[in-house]
Design an enzyme around this catalytic site. Structure first.
Site, short mmCIF file in Angstrom:
data_model
loop_
_atom_site.label_atom_id
_atom_site.label_comp_id
_atom_site.label_asym_id
_atom_site.label_seq_id
_atom_site.Cartn_x
_atom_site.Cartn_y
_atom_site.Cartn_z
N CYS A 1 -2.23 -2.07 3.80
CA CYS A 1 -1.19 -2.66 2.56
C CYS A 1 -1.40 -4.32 2.21
CB CYS A 1 0.00 -2.54 2.55
SG CYS A 1 1.28 -2.82 1.32
N GLU B 1 2.03 5.91 6.38
CA GLU B 1 3.49 5.68 7.17
C GLU B 1 4.39 5.33 7.41
OE1 GLU B 1 2.98 1.51 6.81
OE2 GLU B 1 1.38 3.27 6.46
N HIS C 1 1.65 2.40 2.13
CA HIS C 1 1.77 2.52 3.22
C HIS C 1 2.17 4.10 3.75
CE1 HIS C 1 2.98 -1.57 4.63
NE2 HIS C 1 3.53 -1.57 3.63
#
Length: 301
Positions: free
Chosen positions: A142, A237, A235
């Site tokens: 990001c 994750e 993102h």
């Protein structure tokens, strides 16, 4: 895969409850193998949440990984206890002479500021320069990806007309590249950002390759130097509830924020969010560790 972390790291018990194999130092030292050395520069304000998300994402490979958490010496975190940082994090001076197989640089909530206005920009650029000679492959997330493209390739960020917030569809552009091996033609991933980078600026640079992009939120995965540098604009994750917590936090503060796109069933924020990106996120991190870290790093660091 066994992830080697401190035995009293708070994330350890949560990972064990999820049946993720974690190993503390006492057990790891008895094994006659060389684990991959991965260092995580955690720039996110809620550091313990990010620790858990990244450790979960790194857990889907048979490789043993030794995790080191890195914080900035020139920035004081206001949202994570100093006792936690002092116990589990190092600063750059502590590891400056060491080499690592892989590095992750997270996002940070400073994207609407000019890079040079960020108080820790100088230290971050020193770490990114150090990574060129001390890290086999660096994975930027990001704002960390935008900052990396700016520092390494002079690509500026651009302000979006409105925040990219939600779960968006992306398409793979070249599935022969190992980083996206096993991906479907189209896949989902979360975003939460106010800025982007120009596709045209990336295409102009012969050192950069776009591997995945979205019609709604633009470029998603960019690779440089055959995987020496990897930039992921979203993102992957994130947990199921990360966008939910962000949305409700900002709403409670009275901030103007739209519902996360393609996230709640029937756009009803009282219902449990749909987790629709985990398998591709796991695949992305596993491919990075396997093809760009494990298979290219020297045995002796």
């Amino acid at each position: 895969m066994p992830i080697k972390i401190p035995g009293d790291l708070p994330a350890k018990s949560i990972l064990e409850e999820e049946n993720i194999f974690v190993m503390d130092e006492a057990r790891a030292i008895s094994q006659d193998i060389r684990p991959l050395q991965i260092i995580i520069l955690n720039l996110m304000p809620l550091k313990q949440d990010t620790e858990l998300q990244l450790l979960r994402a790194l857990s889907n490979t048979p490789l043993q990984i030794d995790i080191t958490f890195l914080q900035l010496a020139t920035h004081v975190s206001k949202n994570t206890a100093a006792s936690h940082l002092n116990k589990f994090y190092c600063i750059h001076d502590d590891i400056r002479s060491q080499k690592f197989d892989g590095m992750i640089i997270t996002g940070a909530p400073v994207e609407q500021m000019e890079y040079e206005e960020v108080t820790y920009w100088k230290e971050l650029t020193e770490i990114m320069e150090w990574s060129k000679t001390h890290v086999t492959s660096t994975f930027h997330i990001c704002w960390g990806a935008q900052a990396g493209l700016y520092y390494h390739y002079h690509i500026k960020k651009e302000l979006l007309p409105k925040k990219a917030f939600g779960v968006f569809e992306h398409r793979v552009l070249n599935r022969k590249v190992p980083l996206v091996r096993g991906f479907d033609d189209y896949f989902l991933a979360p975003h939460s950002r106010h800025t982007t980078v120009s596709r045209e600026d990336i295409v102009k640079n012969p050192a950069l390759t776009i591997l995945a992009e979205s019609d709604e939120v633009g470029v998603f995965i960019v690779m440089a130097e055959e995987g020496k540098q990897i930039f992921v604009m979203g993102h992957p994750e994130y947990d199921r509830v990360t966008l939910d917590l962000e949305y409700k936090r900002d709403r409670e503060k009275g901030l103007s924020i739209e519902l996360p796109y393609n996230y709640y069933p029937d756009d009803d924020c009282t219902r449990r969010p749909i987790l629709s990106w985990r398998s591709h996120a796991n695949n992305l991190y596993t491919n990075w560790l396997n093809y760009y870290v494990y298979q290219t790093t020297p045995y002796e660091l």
